[in-house]
Design an enzyme around this catalytic site. Structure first.
Site, mmCIF file in Angstrom:
data_model
loop_
_atom_site.group_PDB
_atom_site.id
_atom_site.type_symbol
_atom_site.label_atom_id
_atom_site.label_comp_id
_atom_site.label_asym_id
_atom_site.label_seq_id
_atom_site.Cartn_x
_atom_site.Cartn_y
_atom_site.Cartn_z
ATOM 1 N N HIS B 100 -1.392 -3.760 2.133
ATOM 2 C CA HIS B 100 -2.529 -3.641 1.010
ATOM 3 C C HIS B 100 -3.021 -4.811 0.790
ATOM 4 O O HIS B 100 -2.415 -5.838 0.379
ATOM 5 C CB HIS B 100 -2.107 -2.840 -0.291
ATOM 6 C CG HIS B 100 -1.517 -1.454 -0.078
ATOM 7 N ND1 HIS B 100 -0.079 -1.425 0.268
ATOM 8 C CD2 HIS B 100 -1.851 -0.118 -0.336
ATOM 9 C CE1 HIS B 100 0.189 -0.120 0.294
ATOM 10 N NE2 HIS B 100 -0.772 0.680 -0.258
ATOM 11 N N ASP B 103 -0.784 -6.110 -2.148
ATOM 12 C CA ASP B 103 0.555 -6.641 -1.582
ATOM 13 C C ASP B 103 0.667 -8.260 -1.457
ATOM 14 O O ASP B 103 1.849 -8.899 -1.494
ATOM 15 C CB ASP B 103 0.752 -6.288 -0.008
ATOM 16 C CG ASP B 103 0.892 -4.620 -0.261
ATOM 17 O OD1 ASP B 103 1.008 -4.020 -1.180
ATOM 18 O OD2 ASP B 103 0.797 -4.025 1.051
#
Ligand SMILES: [Co+2]
Ligand SMILES: [Co+2]
Ligand SMILES: [Co+2]
Ligand SMILES: [Co+2]
Ligand SMILES: [Co+2]
Ligand SMILES: [Co+2]
Ligand SMILES: [Co+2]
Ligand SMILES: [Co+2]
Lengths: 445, 445, 445, 445
Positions: B100, B103
């Site tokens: 993501h 992240d």
């Protein structure tokens, strides 16, 4: 007129705490929200659960005591049941009935013999319809009980069983025309799989779709103009049933070009078994324009199988009727069919009345409450305000398709965390739940 | 090269009962079923669970011990994580990563600042890709963690949040292009509802569809040619998530014209939470031609929330890989992403290796078993025989559409109960289950 | 007096459908069923959910907006929270609070430092108690959040952690004495297992029992005379928690000689997660003489994790209060603690008031309804009549132990099927459910 | 010898992938772990599912084809079934059978007539036992199928039904003595409640306990020395069954002084319906010293009702047998009774053999794997090491009761967070799961 030892069930109004043989909320000819209650609710009695159900369970034989138990010849009993049924409809004060073909008469050794038995009973039903004005909300075909349907009917891997299913269904459609059914329902009891290892799911689904097309076309051919309905249920008796829930069934209908001619018949207990609320299923169907009719019952969410309990939970009937009110009706030709049975320990004849009374009154109550919220604009305003940022400005540009990603980036790039948080608002769901409690009590008192 | 205190994980073959830091079934360059194992399986490591996950749960703080814990500045730690990640990929021997946007780098106060942080990390990833050959199986955008997404992103009732989501997504697509992602995934963590009372489900779904269209169009505009994927999950954190399961998501895609450009990314644990097996979900997607990629994990069917356990159940990996073998591949550009984390009590760095080893070996084993059954035609013959009555005669007439209802009635009208029963055959499911046990042991020994 | 921007919540009586900042059913000093409502209900506010809870979930950061957010130093914030809490209690009109040790103050690096922080806050609470008259329904020790409790506290396989847990608990008992807690609760958040493969369940349970004995003995030693309580929950965060449900916890208490000194604290959502209704759990405890106190909340039976929702379902509060009325009180020193939090989307300060209002009013309503049924003898008569065949004759002989198997055989040997059926009676459960609907509406109107 | 068209099932060893009419793992006279496999496993065939079960389900009639279907007179068929049963036992190679009284013979209008029917069949069974050496693992009494048991037997609110139940049970105990049953089982199919509103749970449980005492005393009186067993199941057909799970049943046994004379008979599918694994239930019973016998079957954790599937999951049989190996035996006189039936689509006679073969081989495999882990000390060492801090020092002082709370406080007061974390260790559960996969394959190859 000796089958049921009760008087006609009448509207008595509220007051008594002890439930008796009268309606406290269902007043059929009272006009609310612009329609008579009987026209909003269109209650139907289910032949199978009311007249055939012996109250068996997987660990016990039937307990039911029924007024036609004395008849031992199957056809004699079948004929007596028709008398009992029409007396029941009259005493309960409903306008509709529902049935499977096999609810009515015993099977013979061949379909020809079976149809003969069946036609004799249907003759009697048609005669009663003329004198009573009773209508059929829907009829259907039982394509799951006989061992030949062990692996399904329209999805059976055996061509002879498929052929037989189509043949049985053909006669059932003809009966639908004779009794003037408003709808025709398909519940795919065994249209699913026990194991994926030996299942060609796609081939089975294509077969099923073909059968639905055949049925629809044949109905048109014979001038049977019922609304066709599919009834979702996720599992039981199968490991997985193809018509798992409303959304899955819609996907299937779209894939096979059935969404123009078919709609959904939704059941509360089935919704729960699929992990959904009843309201959710009705909402999904309503917003897709596919709400057809409702099977009125309730489950116990702590129990993992279909108990088909008479509806009594006012939260659930209120939620269901809120969707119905929003939809304007249950469906184009829909109604509320009590696909419900007494508990096995409620085995006396009068329990069939108490069961329908709690069910009818609970849905009548739900209707009253839903209309009260509608009249006040309570939920409508909640929703309107919540989405109002899409009614103008950037929101309107998004909805109209005017806003591009680049524009939205530009709009957002320098907004701070605090500014974005400020764009969100509390839903006050606790206050909403409290308000619904008040609507229930204040409307029903 | 000091982050992970283990050597490269190698294929060591079977023999040892005690699990060690070697593969017993995954031999990446071994050709089976016409392809290298690495090309069948296309394993990916998930950035969030592997490098970010602190092993918190709703009642406990994180227990994870990670080699970059010493960095206290968020950007310093983010940069160190990239080094640690690429060393991890190399030591584990995988070819793909997934992430993501959030992240990788911490958020700033504005999207502009956030993007700046993010780009710096992506620069480093791109540099590592050049030297290592590592590919990105998919990237995605985290549109659920920040409080601003309290009521969703693409389905938020707040236009400013929707706008921000589109803006964040735009940059995420640009990053996808930079890192050459094979797929782009949307998991709608908060795209659902907490309560139906205040939710305009249809309006929300229209908004979501619009965002998917925007994303797809923008990807095309910038030449980012990834396969777009939706990942179903029924609930958690929401009461109900719109992309409930494969079938529901397909219904949504068809309704909004997304089924040509989007496919599905399916997860085992999510399947279970929706009441399905993983195999079921993969089958549904495969038969619809919509299988895109797989999130490899497993749930505990007695546990009602998402545990994202590393896959270890050979029955489940065998079933999943049977579908993959039938499909020819996981999907056009799909792979097996370990959306999985160690148990909270497996908090040491080496547990990340043990977790991926059991996951990779279990899927490699599943592939070997599925190919063994395929080579023998075991399941293929079961299925072929089961439906063979549709290959000729009345069955073929049914499939071709030649048989009318009237003809099928004629065909069936005088068949006896016994004749119809004789048309059905035992499925011998107990024998099938025993045979699968034998395939597992005999293939893996 | 600037923390909460609301006035004192007062009893306003019924009438308004829209929920506002007033009670419709809870009238604290009204005497019903022989006691003041406040004495029947003994409402408590939970410190953790009300003042500490940030409204996080596994996929999202906290959304809560709280009036003491401006304090960044942990001790400053902890001190401010006490002011806010006592203002909240006063405005809400409750008489009790509940807390974990770690709710109140931040941990230091050692237990000595932690205790110092804690004592400072407790000093302030004690001072407030003097001026306000607020009582502590129960306190407890948080032995699950810190990573050191990864494998439990009293059941940790690590002796140092067990020792630490006992030490933390010791101080918590001392605090209980200082604040005059009526009860002391143990919720075994991590006292269970993640996997049976590496768990010595018996050794762990013996350790836990030893800790409970130590605690009870130490309380006696220091003159802390609270009722000790265990709170069952089946799972989450663990795979299995030893105190699974009321019956399991009772088995444990009996096995280890704890049933004389401990009772149960029961929670509605925990009941559902164990597959039970709240009423069931209360009944089990009540009939065992082990009902201690109640955690007032509700779950969503379609959701597989603990949502700790404020109670609003009148069926559930009626059922719970029916058991309480039958018991004469919630427990010897019990009360109704709102172990409940707002939905993550109800993030504003006033939602804490709305949540408690719906909870308090729903339980007050339940009390009114339960007392109405009691006054009428409605349920009492149902039960009395149902078992009346045991009051005389053969039934009385069975109960007294006079009847032998041989005598019962003799009594039954020639009874016909019909005679035996005639000995059973319908339960009329549908009528009962309808009657309960009427009691709700007629009592609350 | 013409009932079953198969040869004797023999041990053939591993090799074939396709399951055939031979055992691959069950080699009855092979000595492993110090005992013959037949003595470890003590397999029993269940009369009801094997010979009586017609493969009905709530939506379908029976599909079973059985070799004694030609007999239409109930007693003729009952007599033929005995011949078929003993031929089946011989061909399958099992040493034990199990039955309910009502499995064997039809009911008459009175108990006297029923007993007469029953005795005639028991005579024939006793004669067969003499020639075959077949033993009865357990017998039991069916106190749930007949409508008279609508509200239970030992917990029926109707004294006449209770009396009848005791009378029926008396004869069943006498039969147990005649056939030399090793155990006598009570499964309380309807000993629970449909609704708490009209249920006096305590009075019902007292009645049940009294019946268990009567039964135990009468068995002693007539010299029937079987081990008495209770079989837990949480629900179905009732809403709640009192013997919910092992722990609940133990609580009941302790409360009513039954724990000295009764033990538990545990079933895999029932465990799952209660939210537990089979291993969990066996562990609970084993550690309480109350493991009596096992009903060998499996459920489908995605299905909410009792499916009684033949066990085939090697993870579950390995886990179950690990507990058995640890216990030294299944129970003092226990065995593995296949309380299992073919799927409704496995309706041919030979499916009864395939079902038992997969069941027997899966448990034989589980035994082999459990013994292999035991021989290596694999799990034993895991557990031993995990708790080793309690073997000496402060841990030993805790276990011995020497350590006081004050001493533990003193011991802990200045330990830092880091020191405490260092006292905990990773469980490496992922490595454990991988190792179990290897044990399965390497042991069974
Ligand atoms: Co229905
Ligand atoms: Co149903
Ligand atoms: Co995923
Ligand atoms: Co997941
Ligand atoms: Co609680
Ligand atoms: Co809770
Ligand atoms: Co059993
Ligand atoms: Co069972």
């Amino acid at each position: 007129m000796a089958y049921w030892n009760v008087d006609k069930i009448k509207y008595v109004g509220t007051g008594d705490k002890k439930s008796g043989l009268g309606f406290q909320y269902y007043n059929p000819d009272e006009v609310i929200g612009g329609k008579k209650m009987r026209d909003w609710l269109r209650f139907a009695v289910a032949y199978w659960h009311t007249f055939d159900q012996r109250l068996v369970d997987p660990f016990g034989d039937g307990t039911a005591i029924r007024p036609y138990d004395k008849y031992t010849d199957p056809m004699d009993q079948a004929l007596a049941k028709v008398d009992a049924a029409f007396e029941f409809y009259d005493k309960l004060g409903v306008d509709f009935l529902c049935f499977h073909d096999r609810d009515l008469a015993p099977e013979g050794d061949t379909l020809r013999e079976t149809n003969k038995n069946l036609d004799k009973i249907v003759d009697k039903i048609v005669a009663y319809q003329k004198t009573s004005g009773m209508k059929v909300l829907w009829n259907t075909s039982n394509l799951f009980t006989n061992p030949r349907f062990v692996a399904g009917a329209g999805t059976s891997p055996y061509a002879d069983i498929y052929a037989y299913s189509a043949a049985q269904l053909k006669h059932s459609l003809e009966i639908g025309k004779r009794v003037g059914s408003e709808n025709y329902v398909f519940w795919g009891g065994r249209e699913g799989y026990e194991s994926l290892w030996n299942t060609d799911m796609k081939r089975e689904q294509e077969h099923a779709a073909k059968l639905f097309h055949m049925a629809k076309d044949y109905a048109k051919e014979i001038g049977f103009d019922a609304q066709m309905l599919l009834e979702p249920k996720p599992k039981e008796p199968t490991t997985h049933q193809y018509d798992f829930d409303a959304a899955t069934t819609i996907a299937f209908m779209k894939e096979y070009g059935l969404d123009k001619d078919f709609k959904l018949n939704l059941e509360g207990n089935h919704a729960n078994l699929a992990g959904h609320t009843y309201q959710h299923e009705i909402r999904v169907a309503r917003e897709a324009g596919l709400l057809g009719s409702l099977d009125a019952n309730q489950g116990d969410k702590l129990i993992g199988w279909d108990i088909d309990e008479y509806p009594s939970n006012l939260y659930e009937t209120t939620a269901a009727m809120t969707e119905v009110v929003e939809n304007g009706s249950i469906g184009p030709r829909g109604g509320l069919n009590f696909d419900a049975k007494p508990r096995r320990s409620s085995f006396e004849p009068e329990d069939l009345f108490y069961g329908h009374i709690v069910g009818m009154d609970s849905f009548a109550a739900g209707l009253r409450i839903a209309l009260a919220m509608k009249a006040d604009g309570y939920l409508d305003n909640l929703v309107k305000n919540r989405y109002s940022s899409f009614d103008t400005g950037i929101g309107a540009d998004i909805e109209s398709g005017k806003a591009t990603m680049a524009e939205l980036e530009n709009y957002s790039l320098d907004k701070t965390q605090a500014q974005l948080r400020a764009a969100t608002h509390s839903d006050h769901l606790e206050q909403i739940k409290d308000t619904i409690n008040h609507y229930i009590v204040q409307t029903l008192k």
